[in-house]
Motif scaffolding. Structure first.
Motif, PDB file in Angstrom:
ATOM      1  N   ASN A  10      48.057  72.795 137.099  1.00  0.00           N
ATOM      2  CA  ASN A  10      47.816  71.506 137.455  1.00  0.00           C
ATOM      3  C   ASN A  10      48.947  70.765 137.694  1.00  0.00           C
ATOM      4  OD1 ASN A  10      46.438  68.760 137.583  1.00  0.00           O
ATOM      5  ND2 ASN A  10      47.639  68.406 135.475  1.00  0.00           N
ATOM      6  N   LEU A  11      50.072  70.779 137.027  1.00  0.00           N
ATOM      7  CA  LEU A  11      51.303  70.271 137.442  1.00  0.00           C
ATOM      8  C   LEU A  11      52.029  70.681 138.840  1.00  0.00           C
ATOM      9  CD1 LEU A  11      53.076  70.163 133.836  1.00  0.00           C
ATOM     10  CD2 LEU A  11      52.171  68.099 134.998  1.00  0.00           C
ATOM     11  N   VAL A  12      51.974  72.050 138.673  1.00  0.00           N
ATOM     12  CA  VAL A  12      52.445  72.594 140.172  1.00  0.00           C
ATOM     13  C   VAL A  12      51.558  72.028 141.381  1.00  0.00           C
ATOM     14  CG1 VAL A  12      52.968  74.762 141.248  1.00  0.00           C
ATOM     15  CG2 VAL A  12      53.130  74.592 138.967  1.00  0.00           C
ATOM     16  N   PHE A  13      50.255  72.287 141.442  1.00  0.00           N
ATOM     17  CA  PHE A  13      49.409  71.835 142.491  1.00  0.00           C
ATOM     18  C   PHE A  13      49.723  70.238 142.534  1.00  0.00           C
ATOM     19  CE2 PHE A  13      47.813  76.022 142.197  1.00  0.00           C
ATOM     20  CZ  PHE A  13      47.652  76.459 143.471  1.00  0.00           C
ATOM     21  N   SER A  14      49.809  69.542 141.730  1.00  0.00           N
ATOM     22  CA  SER A  14      49.792  68.190 141.558  1.00  0.00           C
ATOM     23  C   SER A  14      51.124  67.619 142.391  1.00  0.00           C
ATOM     24  CB  SER A  14      49.709  67.304 140.139  1.00  0.00           C
ATOM     25  OG  SER A  14      48.429  67.561 139.710  1.00  0.00           O
ATOM     26  N   ARG A  15      52.305  68.276 141.915  1.00  0.00           N
ATOM     27  CA  ARG A  15      53.354  68.066 142.724  1.00  0.00           C
ATOM     28  C   ARG A  15      53.516  68.295 143.975  1.00  0.00           C
ATOM     29  NH1 ARG A  15      58.609  70.627 143.032  1.00  0.00           N
ATOM     30  NH2 ARG A  15      59.999  69.139 143.975  1.00  0.00           N
ATOM     31  N   PHE A  72      47.259  60.800 133.026  1.00  0.00           N
ATOM     32  CA  PHE A  72      47.470  61.270 134.185  1.00  0.00           C
ATOM     33  C   PHE A  72      48.288  60.550 135.300  1.00  0.00           C
ATOM     34  CE2 PHE A  72      43.459  63.933 135.748  1.00  0.00           C
ATOM     35  CZ  PHE A  72      43.405  64.503 134.217  1.00  0.00           C
ATOM     36  N   SER A  73      48.228  59.149 135.019  1.00  0.00           N
ATOM     37  CA  SER A  73      49.317  58.359 135.736  1.00  0.00           C
ATOM     38  C   SER A  73      50.756  58.703 135.270  1.00  0.00           C
ATOM     39  CB  SER A  73      48.842  56.735 135.261  1.00  0.00           C
ATOM     40  OG  SER A  73      47.671  56.458 135.810  1.00  0.00           O
ATOM     41  N   GLY A  74      50.948  58.786 134.020  1.00  0.00           N
ATOM     42  CA  GLY A  74      52.097  59.180 133.542  1.00  0.00           C
ATOM     43  C   GLY A  74      52.783  60.711 133.879  1.00  0.00           C
ATOM     44  N   PHE A  75      51.871  61.666 133.563  1.00  0.00           N
ATOM     45  CA  PHE A  75      52.413  62.996 134.017  1.00  0.00           C
ATOM     46  C   PHE A  75      52.706  63.086 135.464  1.00  0.00           C
ATOM     47  CE2 PHE A  75      49.966  64.099 129.953  1.00  0.00           C
ATOM     48  CZ  PHE A  75      51.050  63.956 129.243  1.00  0.00           C
ATOM     49  N   ILE A  76      51.536  62.795 136.377  1.00  0.00           N
ATOM     50  CA  ILE A  76      51.664  63.077 137.571  1.00  0.00           C
ATOM     51  C   ILE A  76      52.605  62.115 138.402  1.00  0.00           C
ATOM     52  CG2 ILE A  76      50.405  62.813 139.930  1.00  0.00           C
ATOM     53  CD1 ILE A  76      47.881  64.029 138.314  1.00  0.00           C
ATOM     54  N   GLY A  77      52.746  60.827 137.825  1.00  0.00           N
ATOM     55  CA  GLY A  77      53.827  59.883 138.343  1.00  0.00           C
ATOM     56  C   GLY A  77      55.123  60.378 137.895  1.00  0.00           C
ATOM     57  N   SER A  83      60.625  68.251 138.041  1.00  0.00           N
ATOM     58  CA  SER A  83      59.880  69.285 138.461  1.00  0.00           C
ATOM     59  C   SER A  83      58.658  69.567 137.787  1.00  0.00           C
ATOM     60  CB  SER A  83      60.692  70.626 138.519  1.00  0.00           C
ATOM     61  OG  SER A  83      61.011  70.888 137.232  1.00  0.00           O
ATOM     62  N   ALA A  84      57.719  70.200 138.060  1.00  0.00           N
ATOM     63  CA  ALA A  84      56.644  70.556 137.365  1.00  0.00           C
ATOM     64  C   ALA A  84      57.036  71.330 136.128  1.00  0.00           C
ATOM     65  CB  ALA A  84      55.536  71.605 138.099  1.00  0.00           C
ATOM     66  N   GLY A  85      58.084  72.294 136.074  1.00  0.00           N
ATOM     67  CA  GLY A  85      58.393  73.077 135.133  1.00  0.00           C
ATOM     68  C   GLY A  85      59.039  72.296 133.959  1.00  0.00           C
ATOM     69  N   LEU A  86      59.989  71.251 134.280  1.00  0.00           N
ATOM     70  CA  LEU A  86      60.514  70.392 133.316  1.00  0.00           C
ATOM     71  C   LEU A  86      59.458  69.342 132.926  1.00  0.00           C
ATOM     72  CD1 LEU A  86      63.213  69.308 132.135  1.00  0.00           C
ATOM     73  CD2 LEU A  86      63.170  67.498 133.914  1.00  0.00           C
ATOM     74  N   THR A  87      58.746  68.798 133.381  1.00  0.00           N
ATOM     75  CA  THR A  87      57.557  68.195 133.039  1.00  0.00           C
ATOM     76  C   THR A  87      56.724  68.684 131.783  1.00  0.00           C
ATOM     77  OG1 THR A  87      57.403  66.932 135.042  1.00  0.00           O
ATOM     78  CG2 THR A  87      55.503  66.566 133.689  1.00  0.00           C
ATOM     79  N   SER A  88      56.264  70.014 132.403  1.00  0.00           N
ATOM     80  CA  SER A  88      55.492  70.974 131.292  1.00  0.00           C
ATOM     81  C   SER A  88      56.342  71.301 130.021  1.00  0.00           C
ATOM     82  CB  SER A  88      55.116  72.115 132.051  1.00  0.00           C
ATOM     83  OG  SER A  88      56.417  73.184 132.052  1.00  0.00           O
TER      84      SER A  88
END
Length: 284
Positions: A10-15, A72-77, A83-88
């Protein structure tokens, strides 16, 4: 494992998706698509009736706002700044927040002394990443702290939702609750996002639409069902196990698909965070 895979991708495709969509238009559209899937099931399935219980609607609306809209607003924002990796990796500290808050609010989730050790180890990993200003992006040497704040704000909101579900909604039907949560979240985000940021859909590529479809069906509709079922049936500690899978999926996919980077600080931080979560789960 399935939920960790869905959330990691989700994080990768969202980014990738927010490189073509406004982040909040992207969130609103994916929630609307996911809700449409649930609505269609209600229409065609003779076993399903749209819920009418006012108490269920009230509790599910609260869980929808604090468990979907805010996270959702926080993670995707945050993916606008890192990066998606760091966010995860930062998201992986969520179980630490959950077990700490659950200690004070849930009688079946008391902390032990060894659990406190795990909490401190995991938080030291998160602090290491933040103090180094890691972004996980090849063209940015130091992350914008707004990204960190968005992630941790989302985590606190998610923690509240997990506790709320355990206290108020253990007997509710998973499908009904998830449907209402998605409906409330879509109605909150999409109208405001379209009003503030009218999209130009002609500029969206097929890969952009594909990212939206994947995150809508797999990472939203399916994942929300799985998450609520795990929380309701097995408790806050079991949902914490998802944290082992999400960062590995997001980091590997982020490097292979988006060209993100992995630094020594991120590796050390990941080892500390995952070790802390492991200690916490083993102690429970």
């Amino acid at each position: 494992m399935a939920l960790g895979l869905a959330w990691g991708l989700n994080l990768v495709f969202s980014r990738f998706g927010i490189s073509q969509f406004n982040p909040y238009v992207f969130i609103g559209l994916r929630l609307t698509i996911a809700m449409t899937i649930f609505a269609a099931i209600y229409l065609i399935s003779p076993q399903r009736r749209w819920p009418r219980n006012p108490r269920l609607w009230g509790n599910a609306a609260v869980a929808g706002f604090f468990g979907i809209v805010v996270p959702f607003s926080g993670f995707i924002g945050a993916l606008q700044f890192q990066s998606a990796g760091l966010t995860s990796l930062l998201v992986t500290t969520g179980p630490i927040l959950t077990v700490t808050v659950a200690h004070f609010l849930l009688p079946d989730a008391r902390l032990k002394r060894i659990t406190l050790v795990g909490v401190l180890v995991a938080l030291s990993g998160a602090l290491l990443i933040v103090s180094r200003g890691e972004s996980g992006l090849p063209d940015i040497t130091r992350a914008n702290p707004i990204g960190y704040l968005m992630v941790f704000g989302a985590l606190f909101s998610d923690t509240f939702t997990i506790i709320f579900i355990r206290k108020r909604m253990q007997s509710e039907d998973t499908f009904d609750v998830t449907s209402i949560r998605l409906l409330v979240a879509a109605l909150v985000i999409l109208p405001v996002a379209l009003w503030r940021n009218p999209p130009d859909f002609s500029a969206i590529t097929n890969m952009g639409w594909g990212a939206l479809l994947f995150t809508s069906v797999v990472s939203t509709a399916v994942a929300q069902l799985l998450a609520f079922y795990i929380i309701r049936t097995y408790g806050s500690t079991s949902i914490a196990m998802v944290g082992y899978v999400v960062p590995l999926v997001a980091i590997i996919a982020g490097v292979l698909i988006l060209g993100e980077t992995i630094t020594l600080g991120m590796v050390v931080g990941m080892i500390l965070i995952v070790s802390g979560v492991l200690i916490v789960n083993r102690s429970k």
